[in-house]
Motif scaffolding. Structure first.
Motif, PDB file in Angstrom:
ATOM      1  N   PRO A  19       0.805  -1.220   0.000  1.00 47.15           N
ATOM      2  CA  PRO A  19       0.000   0.000   0.000  1.00 47.15           C
ATOM      3  C   PRO A  19       0.833   1.263   0.000  1.00 47.15           C
ATOM      4  N   ALA A  20       2.088   1.171   0.409  1.00 47.38           N
ATOM      5  CA  ALA A  20       2.929   2.362   0.456  1.00 47.38           C
ATOM      6  C   ALA A  20       3.212   2.915  -0.937  1.00 47.38           C
ATOM      7  N   LEU A  21       2.927   2.130  -1.978  1.00 43.51           N
ATOM      8  CA  LEU A  21       3.191   2.613  -3.327  1.00 43.51           C
ATOM      9  C   LEU A  21       2.338   3.825  -3.656  1.00 43.51           C
ATOM     10  N   GLY A  22       1.281   4.021  -2.913  1.00 49.73           N
ATOM     11  CA  GLY A  22       0.464   5.187  -3.156  1.00 49.73           C
ATOM     12  C   GLY A  22       1.077   6.465  -2.619  1.00 49.73           C
ATOM     13  N   ASP A  23       2.107   6.373  -1.811  1.00 47.23           N
ATOM     14  CA  ASP A  23       2.768   7.536  -1.227  1.00 47.23           C
ATOM     15  C   ASP A  23       3.910   7.954  -2.140  1.00 47.23           C
ATOM     16  N   VAL A  24       3.729   9.062  -2.848  1.00 52.70           N
ATOM     17  CA  VAL A  24       4.747   9.490  -3.809  1.00 52.70           C
ATOM     18  C   VAL A  24       6.024   9.938  -3.126  1.00 52.70           C
ATOM     19  N   ASN A  25       5.970  10.201  -1.816  1.00 51.14           N
ATOM     20  CA  ASN A  25       7.158  10.658  -1.098  1.00 51.14           C
ATOM     21  C   ASN A  25       7.992   9.502  -0.554  1.00 51.14           C
ATOM     22  N   ALA A  26       7.480   8.285  -0.611  1.00 50.82           N
ATOM     23  CA  ALA A  26       8.207   7.132  -0.075  1.00 50.82           C
ATOM     24  C   ALA A  26       9.280   6.701  -1.056  1.00 50.82           C
ATOM     25  N   LEU A  27      10.503   6.535  -0.552  1.00 52.39           N
ATOM     26  CA  LEU A  27      11.577   5.981  -1.366  1.00 52.39           C
ATOM     27  C   LEU A  27      11.332   4.491  -1.548  1.00 52.39           C
ATOM     28  N   ARG A  28      11.563   4.019  -2.747  1.00 51.51           N
ATOM     29  CA  ARG A  28      11.250   2.627  -3.049  1.00 51.51           C
ATOM     30  C   ARG A  28      12.522   1.778  -3.039  1.00 51.51           C
ATOM     31  N   VAL A  29      12.447   0.662  -2.344  1.00 47.78           N
ATOM     32  CA  VAL A  29      13.564  -0.263  -2.231  1.00 47.78           C
ATOM     33  C   VAL A  29      13.122  -1.611  -2.799  1.00 47.78           C
ATOM     34  N   GLY A  30      13.792  -2.060  -3.832  1.00 51.55           N
ATOM     35  CA  GLY A  30      13.478  -3.360  -4.413  1.00 51.55           C
ATOM     36  C   GLY A  30      14.188  -4.470  -3.661  1.00 51.55           C
ATOM     37  N   PHE A  31      13.492  -5.559  -3.408  1.00 52.75           N
ATOM     38  CA  PHE A  31      14.015  -6.701  -2.644  1.00 52.75           C
ATOM     39  C   PHE A  31      13.753  -7.942  -3.476  1.00 52.75           C
ATOM     40  N   ILE A  32      14.819  -8.598  -3.958  1.00 52.08           N
ATOM     41  CA  ILE A  32      14.664  -9.753  -4.848  1.00 52.08           C
ATOM     42  C   ILE A  32      15.279 -10.980  -4.196  1.00 52.08           C
ATOM     43  N   HIS A  33      14.469 -12.022  -4.059  1.00 56.21           N
ATOM     44  CA  HIS A  33      14.956 -13.280  -3.477  1.00 56.21           C
ATOM     45  C   HIS A  33      14.660 -14.420  -4.441  1.00 56.21           C
ATOM     46  N   PRO A  34      15.595 -15.358  -4.602  1.00 54.94           N
ATOM     47  CA  PRO A  34      15.376 -16.444  -5.564  1.00 54.94           C
ATOM     48  C   PRO A  34      14.382 -17.503  -5.122  1.00 54.94           C
ATOM     49  N   GLY A  35      14.116 -17.592  -3.833  1.00 51.76           N
ATOM     50  CA  GLY A  35      13.280 -18.670  -3.321  1.00 51.76           C
ATOM     51  C   GLY A  35      11.830 -18.288  -3.158  1.00 51.76           C
ATOM     52  N   PRO A  36      11.029 -19.184  -2.570  1.00 55.87           N
ATOM     53  CA  PRO A  36       9.622 -18.896  -2.309  1.00 55.87           C
ATOM     54  C   PRO A  36       9.446 -17.982  -1.108  1.00 55.87           C
ATOM     55  N   ARG A  37       8.439 -17.156  -1.168  1.00 56.64           N
ATOM     56  CA  ARG A  37       8.173 -16.198  -0.095  1.00 56.64           C
ATOM     57  C   ARG A  37       7.895 -16.909   1.226  1.00 56.64           C
ATOM     58  N   ARG A  38       7.072 -17.947   1.189  1.00 56.09           N
ATOM     59  CA  ARG A  38       6.640 -18.606   2.427  1.00 56.09           C
ATOM     60  C   ARG A  38       7.827 -19.118   3.242  1.00 56.09           C
ATOM     61  N   GLU A  39       8.837 -19.668   2.546  1.00 57.09           N
ATOM     62  CA  GLU A  39       9.968 -20.262   3.249  1.00 57.09           C
ATOM     63  C   GLU A  39      11.015 -19.242   3.675  1.00 57.09           C
ATOM     64  N   ASN A  40      10.979 -18.048   3.090  1.00 57.10           N
ATOM     65  CA  ASN A  40      12.056 -17.083   3.314  1.00 57.10           C
ATOM     66  C   ASN A  40      11.586 -15.736   3.836  1.00 57.10           C
ATOM     67  N   GLN A  41      10.318 -15.643   4.214  1.00 56.29           N
ATOM     68  CA  GLN A  41       9.783 -14.350   4.619  1.00 56.29           C
ATOM     69  C   GLN A  41      10.480 -13.799   5.860  1.00 56.29           C
ATOM     70  N   SER A  42      11.015 -14.663   6.713  1.00 54.15           N
ATOM     71  CA  SER A  42      11.718 -14.185   7.905  1.00 54.15           C
ATOM     72  C   SER A  42      12.906 -13.294   7.538  1.00 54.15           C
ATOM     73  N   LEU A  43      13.498 -13.536   6.358  1.00 56.81           N
ATOM     74  CA  LEU A  43      14.625 -12.713   5.920  1.00 56.81           C
ATOM     75  C   LEU A  43      14.156 -11.308   5.566  1.00 56.81           C
ATOM     76  N   LEU A  44      12.997 -11.215   4.942  1.00 55.35           N
ATOM     77  CA  LEU A  44      12.411  -9.904   4.668  1.00 55.35           C
ATOM     78  C   LEU A  44      12.100  -9.172   5.970  1.00 55.35           C
ATOM     79  N   TYR A  45      11.572  -9.904   6.956  1.00 55.72           N
ATOM     80  CA  TYR A  45      11.273  -9.290   8.252  1.00 55.72           C
ATOM     81  C   TYR A  45      12.541  -8.783   8.928  1.00 55.72           C
ATOM     82  N   ALA A  46      13.613  -9.579   8.865  1.00 55.95           N
ATOM     83  CA  ALA A  46      14.881  -9.152   9.459  1.00 55.95           C
ATOM     84  C   ALA A  46      15.381  -7.874   8.801  1.00 55.95           C
ATOM     85  N   PHE A  47      15.280  -7.821   7.480  1.00 50.77           N
ATOM     86  CA  PHE A  47      15.701  -6.639   6.722  1.00 50.77           C
ATOM     87  C   PHE A  47      14.842  -5.427   7.095  1.00 50.77           C
ATOM     88  N   ARG A  48      13.534  -5.637   7.129  1.00 52.85           N
ATOM     89  CA  ARG A  48      12.609  -4.535   7.429  1.00 52.85           C
ATOM     90  C   ARG A  48      12.807  -4.017   8.853  1.00 52.85           C
TER      91      ARG A  48
END
Length: 331
Positions: A19-48
């Motif tokens: 939903p943050a994509l609607g905020d034109v003032n938000a800087l956008r950070v792309g996050f690309i992972h080769p695996g499935p989201r379900r198995e690796n989402q903890s890595l996104l949480y750690a990053f966030r």
């Protein structure tokens, strides 16, 4: 847009709407992972979470656009094009294939790599100390890590003198093999290098072990994808030889032992790079750093099936011990 480009792009976008994509003032950070989201989402949480500590809140002053390739490396070019088109300020790329796709697509948007074995040999950076371009981040391996894996195998197999090393044709492979050979030679261990680039090659590699008198196996590539990973674990069990892996997922799924970089820590540190870049630093001035934290995972179920006793000194060092249905976390 060609149909073959649209399918992975549409799938990735559907999985990662923010939903943050609607905020034109938000800087956008792309996050690309080769695996499935379900198995690796903890890595996104750690990053966030690490970004939050530095003052960056997803959905407020930044928007993290996470994309998951689901083990389909052919999706990377489309994912990268879509993220660049969305106006990202930084790309965070996990693994060599994703990072190479991002670097081939652009030479200006900063890229923070996570978990690339040898960024120099694959041409991503000039040197680790002075990357020299738009790429920096966190490498995956080092000669010291290889030496620790070999030492663990030597404790498992006292008198180990002949070791089979199973690899695939990864970018930067030559340097990895050189590090394995040189460390093994210093320990008095002869190495047999076996490339497993296809399912048939995997079968032939393990068949060769029976005639080459290897006493242990080092799987130096990974995570290889679920099908090949499952087959390697099954063949390793059939070989009745101790095997050490470079990625935790192998031990979780039935491999004997893994000694691997702590990916949660890598992604937390990646957030530090992103913070510096968003505040004005250039990737060329930020050295590529090696892993600092590692995890030792032991599967006692597999050890029992091999009639192998894990030395108490190794068990005492373990961060995770998998025993029947219980996973013990000692971190």
């Amino acid at each position: 847009m060609r149909r073959r480009d649209f399918l992975p792009l549409a799938a990735a976008t559907a999985m990662a709407w923010n939903p943050a994509l609607g905020d034109v003032n938000a800087l956008r950070v792309g996050f690309i992972h080769p695996g499935p989201r379900r198995e690796n989402q903890s890595l996104l949480y750690a990053f966030r979470d690490a970004l939050l500590v530095s003052g960056w809140t997803d959905g407020t002053n930044i928007a993290i656009l996470d994309r998951w390739a689901e083990e389909r490396i052919e999706w990377f070019p489309g994912i990268v094009r879509e993220l660049i088109g969305s106006g990202v300020s930084v790309l965070v790329t996990a693994g060599t294939a994703a990072t190479l796709a991002a670097r081939r697509a652009n030479a200006t948007i900063p890229i923070v790599l996570v978990g690339v074995d040898d960024p120099v040999s694959v041409g991503l950076v000039d040197t680790l100390a002075q990357p020299g371009g738009n790429v920096t981040g966190l490498s995956l391996s080092s000669s010291e890590v290889i030496a620790k894996r070999l030492d663990l195998l030597r404790q498992l197999v006292p008198g180990l003198h002949r070791l089979a090393v199973i690899v695939r044709d990864d970018p930067g492979l030559d340097q990895k093999l050189q590090d394995i050979r040189s460390n093994a030679q210093r320990m008095g261990i002869e190495t047999l290098m076996l490339q497993a680039t296809t399912a048939r090659a995997v079968e032939l590699a393990f068949a060769r072990l029976r005639s080459d008198r290897a006493k242990a196996i080092y799987v130096a590539s990974g995570p290889l994808g679920p099908v090949k990973r499952t087959r390697i674990i099954a063949l390793a069990d059939d070989s009745r030889l101790p095997v050490i892996y470079s990625f935790r997922i192998f031990a979780i799924e039935g491999g004997l032992i893994s000694f691997a970089a702590d990916y949660g820590d890598l992604f937390r540190r990646a957030a530090g790079y992103v913070d510096k870049i968003l505040r004005g630093s250039h990737p060329a001035d930020l050295p590529v750093e090696p892993p600092r934290k590692f995890g030792l995972t032991i599967n006692l179920n597999t050890a029992r099936s091999l009639d192998l006793t894990i030395p108490p000194a190794i068990l005492a060092r373990a961060d995770e011990v998998i025993d029947e249905t219980t996973e013990i976390d000692r971190s």
